[in-house]
Design a protein around this motif. Structure first.
Motif, PDB file in Angstrom:
ATOM      1  N   PHE A  41       0.858  -1.189   0.000  1.00  0.00           N
ATOM      2  CA  PHE A  41       0.000   0.000   0.000  1.00  0.00           C
ATOM      3  C   PHE A  41       0.893   1.238   0.000  1.00  0.00           C
ATOM      4  CE2 PHE A  41      -1.741  -3.376   2.624  1.00  0.00           C
ATOM      5  CZ  PHE A  41      -2.963  -3.626   2.022  1.00  0.00           C
ATOM      6  N   CYS A  42       0.305   2.368  -0.399  1.00  0.00           N
ATOM      7  CA  CYS A  42       1.017   3.636  -0.219  1.00  0.00           C
ATOM      8  C   CYS A  42       1.204   3.863   1.286  1.00  0.00           C
ATOM      9  CB  CYS A  42       0.219   4.795  -0.817  1.00  0.00           C
ATOM     10  SG  CYS A  42      -0.087   4.657  -2.579  1.00  0.00           S
ATOM     11  N   LEU A  43       2.339   4.394   1.672  1.00  0.00           N
ATOM     12  CA  LEU A  43       2.626   4.602   3.085  1.00  0.00           C
ATOM     13  C   LEU A  43       1.570   5.502   3.728  1.00  0.00           C
ATOM     14  CD1 LEU A  43       4.369   4.394   5.601  1.00  0.00           C
ATOM     15  CD2 LEU A  43       5.777   6.269   4.705  1.00  0.00           C
ATOM     16  N   VAL A  44       1.259   6.617   3.069  1.00  0.00           N
ATOM     17  CA  VAL A  44       0.283   7.562   3.620  1.00  0.00           C
ATOM     18  C   VAL A  44      -1.102   6.913   3.721  1.00  0.00           C
ATOM     19  CG1 VAL A  44      -0.884   9.761   3.255  1.00  0.00           C
ATOM     20  CG2 VAL A  44       1.559   9.557   2.794  1.00  0.00           C
ATOM     21  N   CYS A  45      -1.490   6.145   2.691  1.00  0.00           N
ATOM     22  CA  CYS A  45      -2.802   5.495   2.700  1.00  0.00           C
ATOM     23  C   CYS A  45      -2.915   4.518   3.857  1.00  0.00           C
ATOM     24  CB  CYS A  45      -3.044   4.765   1.377  1.00  0.00           C
ATOM     25  SG  CYS A  45      -3.183   5.862  -0.051  1.00  0.00           S
ATOM     26  N   LEU A  46      -1.864   3.720   4.077  1.00  0.00           N
ATOM     27  CA  LEU A  46      -1.894   2.720   5.144  1.00  0.00           C
ATOM     28  C   LEU A  46      -1.987   3.381   6.512  1.00  0.00           C
ATOM     29  CD1 LEU A  46      -1.748  -0.267   5.885  1.00  0.00           C
ATOM     30  CD2 LEU A  46       0.752  -0.054   5.967  1.00  0.00           C
ATOM     31  N   MET A  47      -1.218   4.449   6.730  1.00  0.00           N
ATOM     32  CA  MET A  47      -1.239   5.117   8.026  1.00  0.00           C
ATOM     33  C   MET A  47      -2.597   5.752   8.295  1.00  0.00           C
ATOM     34  SD  MET A  47       1.624   4.279   9.139  1.00  0.00           S
ATOM     35  CE  MET A  47       1.555   5.166  10.665  1.00  0.00           C
ATOM     36  N   LYS A  48      -3.200   6.381   7.255  1.00  0.00           N
ATOM     37  CA  LYS A  48      -4.531   6.977   7.429  1.00  0.00           C
ATOM     38  C   LYS A  48      -5.564   5.904   7.744  1.00  0.00           C
ATOM     39  CE  LYS A  48      -4.037  11.184   4.663  1.00  0.00           C
ATOM     40  NZ  LYS A  48      -4.541  11.921   3.479  1.00  0.00           N
ATOM     41  N   ASN A  49      -5.446   4.758   7.054  1.00  0.00           N
ATOM     42  CA  ASN A  49      -6.388   3.667   7.285  1.00  0.00           C
ATOM     43  C   ASN A  49      -6.316   3.181   8.720  1.00  0.00           C
ATOM     44  OD1 ASN A  49      -6.814   0.458   7.271  1.00  0.00           O
ATOM     45  ND2 ASN A  49      -8.154   1.377   5.741  1.00  0.00           N
ATOM     46  N   TRP A  50      -5.124   3.042   9.263  1.00  0.00           N
ATOM     47  CA  TRP A  50      -4.955   2.583  10.643  1.00  0.00           C
ATOM     48  C   TRP A  50      -5.412   3.631  11.651  1.00  0.00           C
ATOM     49  CZ3 TRP A  50       0.512  -0.111  10.216  1.00  0.00           C
ATOM     50  CH2 TRP A  50       0.341  -1.362   9.598  1.00  0.00           C
ATOM     51  N   GLU A  51      -5.274   4.916  11.282  1.00  0.00           N
ATOM     52  CA  GLU A  51      -5.752   5.973  12.180  1.00  0.00           C
ATOM     53  C   GLU A  51      -7.271   5.973  12.269  1.00  0.00           C
ATOM     54  OE1 GLU A  51      -4.154   9.631  10.818  1.00  0.00           O
ATOM     55  OE2 GLU A  51      -2.093   9.186  11.390  1.00  0.00           O
ATOM     56  N   GLU A  52      -7.932   5.695  11.121  1.00  0.00           N
ATOM     57  CA  GLU A  52      -9.397   5.724  11.091  1.00  0.00           C
ATOM     58  C   GLU A  52     -10.004   4.515  11.782  1.00  0.00           C
ATOM     59  OE1 GLU A  52     -10.337   6.003   6.999  1.00  0.00           O
ATOM     60  OE2 GLU A  52      -9.653   8.076   6.786  1.00  0.00           O
ATOM     61  N   HIS A  53      -9.309   3.388  11.802  1.00  0.00           N
ATOM     62  CA  HIS A  53      -9.808   2.156  12.414  1.00  0.00           C
ATOM     63  C   HIS A  53      -8.985   1.835  13.649  1.00  0.00           C
ATOM     64  CE1 HIS A  53     -10.956   1.974   8.154  1.00  0.00           C
ATOM     65  NE2 HIS A  53     -12.042   1.343   8.596  1.00  0.00           N
ATOM     66  N   ASN A  54      -9.648   1.700  14.765  1.00  0.00           N
ATOM     67  CA  ASN A  54      -8.968   1.419  16.021  1.00  0.00           C
ATOM     68  C   ASN A  54      -8.411   0.007  16.035  1.00  0.00           C
ATOM     69  OD1 ASN A  54      -9.610   3.947  17.018  1.00  0.00           O
ATOM     70  ND2 ASN A  54     -11.584   3.238  17.816  1.00  0.00           N
ATOM     71  N   ALA A  55      -7.570  -0.274  17.063  1.00  0.00           N
ATOM     72  CA  ALA A  55      -6.959  -1.592  17.221  1.00  0.00           C
ATOM     73  C   ALA A  55      -8.053  -2.655  17.372  1.00  0.00           C
ATOM     74  CB  ALA A  55      -6.036  -1.587  18.433  1.00  0.00           C
ATOM     75  N   PRO A  56      -7.783  -3.929  16.962  1.00  0.00           N
ATOM     76  CA  PRO A  56      -6.467  -4.385  16.528  1.00  0.00           C
ATOM     77  C   PRO A  56      -6.172  -4.003  15.082  1.00  0.00           C
ATOM     78  CG  PRO A  56      -8.030  -6.187  16.499  1.00  0.00           C
ATOM     79  CD  PRO A  56      -8.742  -5.034  17.103  1.00  0.00           C
ATOM     80  N   LEU A  57      -4.878  -3.806  14.786  1.00  0.00           N
ATOM     81  CA  LEU A  57      -4.466  -3.461  13.435  1.00  0.00           C
ATOM     82  C   LEU A  57      -4.710  -4.643  12.512  1.00  0.00           C
ATOM     83  CD1 LEU A  57      -1.098  -1.635  14.196  1.00  0.00           C
ATOM     84  CD2 LEU A  57      -3.335  -0.616  13.820  1.00  0.00           C
ATOM     85  N   SER A  58      -5.126  -4.364  11.285  1.00  0.00           N
ATOM     86  CA  SER A  58      -5.368  -5.429  10.329  1.00  0.00           C
ATOM     87  C   SER A  58      -4.994  -4.952   8.943  1.00  0.00           C
ATOM     88  CB  SER A  58      -6.833  -5.870  10.356  1.00  0.00           C
ATOM     89  OG  SER A  58      -7.674  -4.774  10.020  1.00  0.00           O
ATOM     90  N   CYS A  59      -4.769  -5.909   8.046  1.00  0.00           N
ATOM     91  CA  CYS A  59      -4.442  -5.585   6.653  1.00  0.00           C
ATOM     92  C   CYS A  59      -5.706  -5.113   5.963  1.00  0.00           C
ATOM     93  CB  CYS A  59      -3.875  -6.822   5.957  1.00  0.00           C
ATOM     94  SG  CYS A  59      -3.645  -6.601   4.181  1.00  0.00           S
ATOM     95  N   PRO A  60      -5.709  -3.948   5.289  1.00  0.00           N
ATOM     96  CA  PRO A  60      -6.918  -3.458   4.624  1.00  0.00           C
ATOM     97  C   PRO A  60      -7.392  -4.357   3.492  1.00  0.00           C
ATOM     98  CG  PRO A  60      -5.323  -1.685   4.938  1.00  0.00           C
ATOM     99  CD  PRO A  60      -4.608  -2.956   5.251  1.00  0.00           C
ATOM    100  N   GLU A  61      -6.492  -5.216   2.946  1.00  0.00           N
ATOM    101  CA  GLU A  61      -6.863  -6.054   1.810  1.00  0.00           C
ATOM    102  C   GLU A  61      -7.358  -7.424   2.245  1.00  0.00           C
ATOM    103  OE1 GLU A  61      -5.047  -7.517  -2.495  1.00  0.00           O
ATOM    104  OE2 GLU A  61      -4.054  -5.961  -1.326  1.00  0.00           O
ATOM    105  N   CYS A  62      -6.623  -8.127   3.114  1.00  0.00           N
ATOM    106  CA  CYS A  62      -7.023  -9.479   3.525  1.00  0.00           C
ATOM    107  C   CYS A  62      -7.632  -9.511   4.914  1.00  0.00           C
ATOM    108  CB  CYS A  62      -5.844 -10.439   3.446  1.00  0.00           C
ATOM    109  SG  CYS A  62      -4.564 -10.150   4.702  1.00  0.00           S
ATOM    110  N   TRP A  63      -7.555  -8.384   5.655  1.00  0.00           N
ATOM    111  CA  TRP A  63      -8.141  -8.243   6.988  1.00  0.00           C
ATOM    112  C   TRP A  63      -7.476  -9.115   8.044  1.00  0.00           C
ATOM    113  CZ3 TRP A  63     -14.180  -7.518   6.823  1.00  0.00           C
ATOM    114  CH2 TRP A  63     -14.466  -6.404   6.025  1.00  0.00           C
ATOM    115  N   ARG A  64      -6.324  -9.647   7.765  1.00  0.00           N
ATOM    116  CA  ARG A  64      -5.630 -10.443   8.777  1.00  0.00           C
ATOM    117  C   ARG A  64      -5.133  -9.527   9.899  1.00  0.00           C
ATOM    118  NH1 ARG A  64      -4.375 -15.680   7.503  1.00  0.00           N
ATOM    119  NH2 ARG A  64      -4.699 -16.297   5.349  1.00  0.00           N
ATOM    120  N   THR A  65      -5.292  -9.983  11.113  1.00  0.00           N
ATOM    121  CA  THR A  65      -4.833  -9.197  12.254  1.00  0.00           C
ATOM    122  C   THR A  65      -3.316  -9.187  12.296  1.00  0.00           C
ATOM    123  OG1 THR A  65      -6.816  -9.778  13.513  1.00  0.00           O
ATOM    124  CG2 THR A  65      -4.927  -8.947  14.761  1.00  0.00           C
ATOM    125  N   LEU A  66      -2.730  -7.989  12.446  1.00  0.00           N
ATOM    126  CA  LEU A  66      -1.277  -7.836  12.481  1.00  0.00           C
ATOM    127  C   LEU A  66      -0.822  -7.696  13.919  1.00  0.00           C
ATOM    128  CD1 LEU A  66      -0.919  -5.275   9.539  1.00  0.00           C
ATOM    129  CD2 LEU A  66      -0.824  -7.760   9.434  1.00  0.00           C
TER     130      LEU A  66
END
Length: 470
Positions: A41-66
């Protein structure tokens, strides 16, 4: 370039663009990074996505918990994205020039050869228009093909995503089951330890009570022996026609006086409270919202507006004497009728000197103040006389002295298992559990604040709200 070659090139370029596109912004990668699950993912896109969605962190594409926000910069992918963007722009420009070359020469030729156009007339015009329409339609088809390929790619991504989510769902469920089994095993172990402690405490109270009883038994036995001797001595003196001397009589009276002053007393034992760890929390799962039924309330009772509290008003109100109303007993029923399920509620009795709460048949007699037949009423009665406090249960009536008054009573009903029990909701101990009964009739809660007792028992009975309490 043929139409087939144009469509194939466009198709390949679209596939390349999708491979070099961020899943979040759908544009070419900018400063791409790759997560531990292998998606980029684009670095900025990934960081914004994680900011908008609270923990636990997950992959925006496969939704696997990181496990943690770890990712690696992918400079090569960034360079490929830049090359792909330039290449696509170049190919599109080249295809546009090719389309113009197919149309413009024909137009120039027609303009220069006016005579030929005039000779050919309408036939030439139709030929020119036909070629132009054909190219236009081909262009539209090419655009449609690109859109269809893009939509197919997006659909395939979602399909892959859903299949991965099926696997992920099974894995998460399996993990949750393992956690649940582990936690309940811990709880079972903890409750087993609590059970052992409770049994040890009860055995200790039993030993202490038996010790008191034995000591008092010895004391009373000795007292009886002394009394027997004195009775025998006095009987002998009474049998003599002449008392030998006044001194003997005085001595006998002096010896008997301490024995007469001794008051035999029964041993006071402590009530063995059965505290069940976590019982109240479990019972609250079956909490039922109970309200009072004003149609059944005795005319001396005053109900609150929310039908959660009742007290004895002291004077009789002008109310219709309907068949449902209690005419002699200071009683009111709950509005809820139970013919199945598990139900639990709590009643605040406070500092009242006399009260009664429980469960009765819906068909219980409302007229007169006669004792209820066995099985019609299952109630708990609190009674305070001076400093002496006792609890009594009906069916059959029996009582037990307690050390401290009960302030809040919990009532539990399990209709199917025929189980009714009362709890001290303050210290979470069991007060009394009735033997199992096979219920055939509908049941209702029953409440009685009892008589005012010259102003010493005017407080209300209040049904507690369990859903909002902590």
């Amino acid at each position: 370039m043929s139409c087939f070659e144009t469509i194939s090139t466009a198709h390949l370029m679209e596939n390349l663009r999708e491979e070099l596109t961020c899943f979040i912004c759908l544009n070419y990668f900018t400063n791409p990074v790759t997560t531990e699950c292998g998606h980029s993912f684009c670095l900025v896109c990934l960081m914004k996505n994680w900011e908008e969605h609270n923990a636990p962190l997950s992959c925006p594409e496969c939704w696997r918990t990181l496990e943690s926000p770890n990712f690696q910069p992918n400079e090569r992918l960034g360079r490929l994205a830049g090359i792909g963007k330039q290449l696509r722009s170049h190919v599109l420009q080249k295809e546009g020039n090719h389309r113009r070359m197919l149309v413009v020469p024909k137009v120039i030729s027609d303009v220069q050869d006016v005579k030929t156009l005039k000779i050919q007339g309408r036939g030439a015009s139709r030929t020119y228009q036909t070629n132009e329409v054909e190219e236009y339609h081909k262009g539209k088809l090419q655009e449609l093909l690109i859109l269809l390929c893009k939509k197919r790619k997006e659909t395939q991504v979602i399909l892959t995503h859903e299949r991965e989510r099926v696997i992920l769902c099974k894995e998460e469920t399996k993990s949750c089951k393992q956690v649940a089994v582990s936690e309940y095993e811990k709880m079972h172990e903890f409750l087993k330890e609590e059970e052992e402690l409770q049994l040890q405490l009860l055995e200790k109270v039993e030993r202490e009570n038996i010790k008191k009883l034995r000591e008092n038994e010895i004391k009373l036995t000795q007292q009886i022996r002394c009394l027997n001797k004195m009775v025998e001595h006095v009987e002998n003196m009474c049998q003599n026609s002449i008392i030998e001397s006044f001194e003997d009589l005085r001595e006998t009276l002096e010896r008997s006086e301490p024995l007469l002053l001794q008051c035999p007393e029964a041993t006071t034992m402590e009530l063995c409270l059965c505290r069940i760890t976590g019982m109240r929390d479990m019972l609250r799962k079956f909490c039922t919202d109970i309200t009072l039924d004003p149609v059944t309330a005795n005319a001396h009772l005053v109900l609150s507006e929310d039908l959660k509290s009742v007290r004895h008003g002291g004077t009789q109100q002008q109310l219709p004497d309907n068949p449902e109303r209690f005419d002699q007993s200071a009683t009111v029923l709950g509005a809820q009728i139970f013919s199945s399920g598990r139900h639990y509620w709590e009643v605040e009795v406070g500092n009242k000197t006399e009260w009664e709460v429980g469960i009765c048949k819906d068909s219980v007699s409302r007229k007169g103040n006669h004792p209820k037949p066995p099985g019609d009423l299952f109630s708990l009665i609190g009674l305070k006389i001076g400093e002496d406090y006792s609890l009594w249960v009906s069916s059959p009536l029996k009582g037990q002295h307690v050390k401290e008054p009960v302030r809040k009573v919990g009532v539990f009903l399990d209709y199917e298992s025929g189980h009714i029990a009362f709890y001290n909701a303050t210290d979470e101990s069991l007060i009394y559990s009735f033997p199992p009964v096979s219920f055939q009739d509908s049941l209702r809660p029953i409440f009685s604040p009892c008589l005012p007792n010259e102003g010493t028992n005017t407080g209300p009975l209040t049904i507690c709200s369990l859903k909002n309490s902590v």
